[in-house]
Design a protein around this motif. Sequence first.
Motif, mmCIF file in Angstrom:
data_model
loop_
_atom_site.group_PDB
_atom_site.id
_atom_site.type_symbol
_atom_site.label_atom_id
_atom_site.label_comp_id
_atom_site.label_asym_id
_atom_site.label_seq_id
_atom_site.Cartn_x
_atom_site.Cartn_y
_atom_site.Cartn_z
ATOM 1 N N GLU A 1 0.911 -1.212 0.018
ATOM 2 C CA GLU A 1 -0.117 0.066 -0.037
ATOM 3 C C GLU A 1 0.731 1.283 0.125
ATOM 4 O O GLU A 1 0.714 2.415 -0.762
ATOM 5 C CB GLU A 1 -0.759 0.099 1.152
ATOM 6 N N VAL B 1 2.303 1.744 -3.542
ATOM 7 C CA VAL B 1 1.231 1.945 -4.529
ATOM 8 C C VAL B 1 0.681 3.474 -4.507
ATOM 9 O O VAL B 1 0.418 4.155 -5.254
ATOM 10 C CB VAL B 1 -0.249 1.186 -4.445
ATOM 11 N N SER B 2 0.583 3.976 -3.118
ATOM 12 C CA SER B 2 0.540 5.468 -2.783
ATOM 13 C C SER B 2 0.994 6.341 -3.652
ATOM 14 O O SER B 2 0.758 7.423 -3.859
ATOM 15 C CB SER B 2 0.509 5.535 -1.195
ATOM 16 N N TYR C 1 -2.841 5.871 1.468
ATOM 17 C CA TYR C 1 -3.950 5.880 0.188
ATOM 18 C C TYR C 1 -4.836 4.864 0.589
ATOM 19 O O TYR C 1 -4.989 3.902 0.900
ATOM 20 C CB TYR C 1 -3.307 5.445 -1.087
ATOM 21 N N LYS D 1 -9.097 2.328 -4.372
ATOM 22 C CA LYS D 1 -9.146 1.092 -4.661
ATOM 23 C C LYS D 1 -7.614 0.657 -5.288
ATOM 24 O O LYS D 1 -7.048 1.406 -6.077
ATOM 25 C CB LYS D 1 -10.056 0.760 -5.726
ATOM 26 N N ILE D 2 -7.073 -0.487 -4.978
ATOM 27 C CA ILE D 2 -5.867 -0.970 -5.590
ATOM 28 C C ILE D 2 -6.211 -2.064 -6.515
ATOM 29 O O ILE D 2 -6.602 -3.258 -6.165
ATOM 30 C CB ILE D 2 -4.970 -1.276 -4.413
ATOM 31 N N THR D 3 -6.058 -1.667 -7.567
ATOM 32 C CA THR D 3 -6.155 -2.468 -8.811
ATOM 33 C C THR D 3 -5.087 -3.588 -8.911
ATOM 34 O O THR D 3 -3.975 -3.415 -8.516
ATOM 35 C CB THR D 3 -6.483 -1.933 -10.061
ATOM 36 N N LEU E 1 -2.253 -1.634 -10.376
ATOM 37 C CA LEU E 1 -1.287 -1.094 -9.549
ATOM 38 C C LEU E 1 -0.357 -2.212 -8.731
ATOM 39 O O LEU E 1 0.727 -1.680 -8.433
ATOM 40 C CB LEU E 1 -2.402 -0.425 -8.613
ATOM 41 N N ILE E 2 -1.039 -3.234 -8.491
ATOM 42 C CA ILE E 2 -0.250 -4.564 -7.783
ATOM 43 C C ILE E 2 0.802 -4.775 -8.448
ATOM 44 O O ILE E 2 2.098 -4.806 -8.089
ATOM 45 C CB ILE E 2 -1.180 -5.327 -7.237
#
Length: 266
Positions: free
Chosen positions: A107, A110-111, A119, A122-124, A127-128
């Motif tokens: 996370e 991703v932020s 953040y 939604k973490i898609t 993004l991962i």
Amino acid sequence: MKNAKKNINQKKILDIRNLCFATEKPILDDINWTVLEGERWVLLGGNGAGKTSLISTICAYNTPSSGEMFVDGKEYSNYNWQKMRERIALVGSQLRRAINRSEKVMEVVVSGKFGQINYWGKITKQLIKEAYEQMKRFGIAHLVDSDWFLISQGERQKVLLARSMMLKPSVVFLDEPCTGLDPIARKEFVGFLDSLCADKSIPAIIMATHYVEEIPPSFTHAIIIKDGKVLAQGEIGKVLTSKNLSEAYGATCKLSKSNGFYKLSV
């Protein structure tokens, strides 16, 4: 002549002209500084010299009193400052402290894609995938499911570097990255940073530090400031001298170098 030709062909990443910043009193005075694509700079100066103010101003967190600032050829005054910030990654203790203890490492990385801390969006899967590729790049893929507060200081710095790459910045500022590291962890991180700098896909790097011992051998340039003014800047071998450092720190200093690493005796 080869070096001169290389400089002509290199893209200007940062172009700082006559920069001044003041609050109740002058903090930065007539700073002129150009950073080219791929260069690795160290920013040195004693306590109160203006290092943090210079970084904060370039990263658009301070409003200059006068002067001009350009990133990738775009002048700050003509563009949205948030968009300008996206071209500059900042890795520092202020960021480390702001991250929630329970935040997952994935996370945190991703932020960086959104220039946000902690953040909540939604973490898609995409993004991962992007974040994991950056984590592999920095040798921290094994931390993907770890909690932020459970990893070491050195690992946190690598996580923040991976985070900084998510927006594909043109320059990365490292604000005293070795703060809080024990001697062994510091040595390991400096070695890691040295190998990172050899990667030509990594953007320009500017590291602020108090200690010449933390400068990786691969660093190419140095800028020294004192009382908010540039004392010396240019190729690292010409700037880092006993004379310049003695003036910067207000004491007699002796600089030596062994196996690519600097050492300062006072």
